[in-house]
Design a protein around this motif. Structure first.
Motif, PDB file in Angstrom:
ATOM      1  N   CYS A  31       1.629  -2.431   2.435  1.00  0.00           N
ATOM      2  CA  CYS A  31       1.167  -3.020   1.181  1.00  0.00           C
ATOM      3  C   CYS A  31       1.242  -1.929   0.119  1.00  0.00           C
ATOM      4  CB  CYS A  31      -0.277  -3.483   1.354  1.00  0.00           C
ATOM      5  SG  CYS A  31      -1.131  -3.904  -0.178  1.00  0.00           S
ATOM      6  N   ASP A  62       3.786  -8.734  -9.321  1.00  0.00           N
ATOM      7  CA  ASP A  62       2.426  -8.257  -9.074  1.00  0.00           C
ATOM      8  C   ASP A  62       1.590  -9.393  -8.488  1.00  0.00           C
ATOM      9  OD1 ASP A  62       0.082  -6.778  -9.070  1.00  0.00           O
ATOM     10  OD2 ASP A  62      -0.225  -6.896 -11.229  1.00  0.00           O
ATOM     11  N   ARG A  63       0.757  -9.026  -7.538  1.00  0.00           N
ATOM     12  CA  ARG A  63      -0.142  -9.940  -6.832  1.00  0.00           C
ATOM     13  C   ARG A  63       0.584 -10.913  -5.904  1.00  0.00           C
ATOM     14  NH1 ARG A  63      -5.779  -9.816  -8.395  1.00  0.00           N
ATOM     15  NH2 ARG A  63      -5.983  -8.331 -10.082  1.00  0.00           N
ATOM     16  N   HIS A  80       4.053  -9.463  -4.310  1.00  0.00           N
ATOM     17  CA  HIS A  80       4.742  -8.465  -3.497  1.00  0.00           C
ATOM     18  C   HIS A  80       4.014  -7.125  -3.477  1.00  0.00           C
ATOM     19  CE1 HIS A  80       7.936 -11.252  -4.961  1.00  0.00           C
ATOM     20  NE2 HIS A  80       8.070 -11.354  -3.661  1.00  0.00           N
ATOM     21  N   TYR A  81       3.185  -6.883  -4.435  1.00  0.00           N
ATOM     22  CA  TYR A  81       2.409  -5.645  -4.530  1.00  0.00           C
ATOM     23  C   TYR A  81       1.157  -5.925  -5.338  1.00  0.00           C
ATOM     24  CZ  TYR A  81       4.239  -5.203  -9.304  1.00  0.00           C
ATOM     25  OH  TYR A  81       4.552  -5.415 -10.615  1.00  0.00           O
ATOM     26  N   ARG A  82       0.255  -4.955  -5.335  1.00  0.00           N
ATOM     27  CA  ARG A  82      -0.986  -5.071  -6.119  1.00  0.00           C
ATOM     28  C   ARG A  82      -1.007  -3.904  -7.083  1.00  0.00           C
ATOM     29  NH1 ARG A  82      -5.325  -5.593  -8.484  1.00  0.00           N
ATOM     30  NH2 ARG A  82      -7.214  -6.494  -7.648  1.00  0.00           N
ATOM     31  N   LEU A 109      -8.488  -4.943  -0.174  1.00  0.00           N
ATOM     32  CA  LEU A 109      -7.299  -5.098   0.661  1.00  0.00           C
ATOM     33  C   LEU A 109      -7.608  -4.941   2.140  1.00  0.00           C
ATOM     34  CD1 LEU A 109      -4.731  -3.110  -1.507  1.00  0.00           C
ATOM     35  CD2 LEU A 109      -4.810  -5.602  -1.188  1.00  0.00           C
ATOM     36  N   TRP A 149      -4.490  -6.954   2.936  1.00  0.00           N
ATOM     37  CA  TRP A 149      -3.286  -6.184   2.633  1.00  0.00           C
ATOM     38  C   TRP A 149      -2.054  -6.765   3.312  1.00  0.00           C
ATOM     39  CZ3 TRP A 149      -0.491  -4.036   6.584  1.00  0.00           C
ATOM     40  CH2 TRP A 149      -1.135  -3.930   7.817  1.00  0.00           C
ATOM     41  N   GLN A 203      -0.756  -9.764   3.626  1.00  0.00           N
ATOM     42  CA  GLN A 203       0.093 -10.724   2.918  1.00  0.00           C
ATOM     43  C   GLN A 203       0.993 -10.028   1.905  1.00  0.00           C
ATOM     44  OE1 GLN A 203       0.293 -14.034   3.996  1.00  0.00           O
ATOM     45  NE2 GLN A 203       2.185 -13.718   2.881  1.00  0.00           N
ATOM     46  N   TYR A 204       0.457  -9.011   1.214  1.00  0.00           N
ATOM     47  CA  TYR A 204       1.301  -8.227   0.309  1.00  0.00           C
ATOM     48  C   TYR A 204       2.412  -7.531   1.100  1.00  0.00           C
ATOM     49  CZ  TYR A 204      -2.241  -8.766  -3.341  1.00  0.00           C
ATOM     50  OH  TYR A 204      -3.109  -9.276  -4.270  1.00  0.00           O
ATOM     51  N   ASN A 244       5.053 -10.172   2.176  1.00  0.00           N
ATOM     52  CA  ASN A 244       5.829 -10.634   1.023  1.00  0.00           C
ATOM     53  C   ASN A 244       6.784  -9.556   0.508  1.00  0.00           C
ATOM     54  OD1 ASN A 244       4.413 -13.039   1.191  1.00  0.00           O
ATOM     55  ND2 ASN A 244       3.081 -12.589  -0.544  1.00  0.00           N
ATOM     56  N   GLY A 245       6.285  -8.328   0.399  1.00  0.00           N
ATOM     57  CA  GLY A 245       7.125  -7.231  -0.075  1.00  0.00           C
ATOM     58  C   GLY A 245       8.262  -6.934   0.886  1.00  0.00           C
TER      59      GLY A 245
END
Length: 123
Positions: free
Chosen positions: A47, A63-64, A66-68, A83, A89, A91-92, A95-96
């Motif tokens: 993440c 943002d929110r 693929h990453y935070r 996270l 963390w 899910q990020y 997705n990323g």
């Protein structure tokens, strides 16, 4: 069971750290480019928590999703706690990783470069 690593690392140590990371915190040195470690961390399944990074046409990083991101480093401890709570963390990271594997691998970049060379040289 969590650890913290920081500082300059040689290539082998950098790769090992990325491979072991669950959350990678990025402090951009400039707002005009996106550091390679963003995509490195995503490719490794981590993440990404980052300060402001520029939007790059066609990269599809959101943002929110693929990453935070954070606006101020004072926010980082609280966001990390969020996270880590219930493994938010992951899910990020998923997705990323999926985005990088679909759009940002070295194989994809090599193919893009071949196409540019063919076009420019008229091959």
């Amino acid at each position: 069971g969590w650890s913290y690593r920081s500082g300059v690392a040689g290539l082998d140590e950098y790769a090992a750290n990325m491979g072991a990371a669950r959350i990678v915190v990025n402090l951009p040195r400039t707002v005009t480019n996106r550091p390679h470690r963003i995509l490195d961390a995503m490719a490794a399944g981590a993440c990404v928590l980052t300060g402001p990074i520029p939007t790059v046409d066609g990269d599809d990083l959101q943002d929110r999703i693929h990453y935070r991101s954070f606006a101020d480093t004072a926010e980082v401890p609280g966001i990390i706690s969020e996270l880590l709570a219930d493994h938010a963390w992951t899910q990020y990271a998923i997705n990323g990783h999926e985005l990088v594997m679909a759009r940002h691998t070295w194989a994809i970049r090599a193919q893009e470069l071949r196409q540019i060379i063919k076009k420019e040289l008229g091959l």
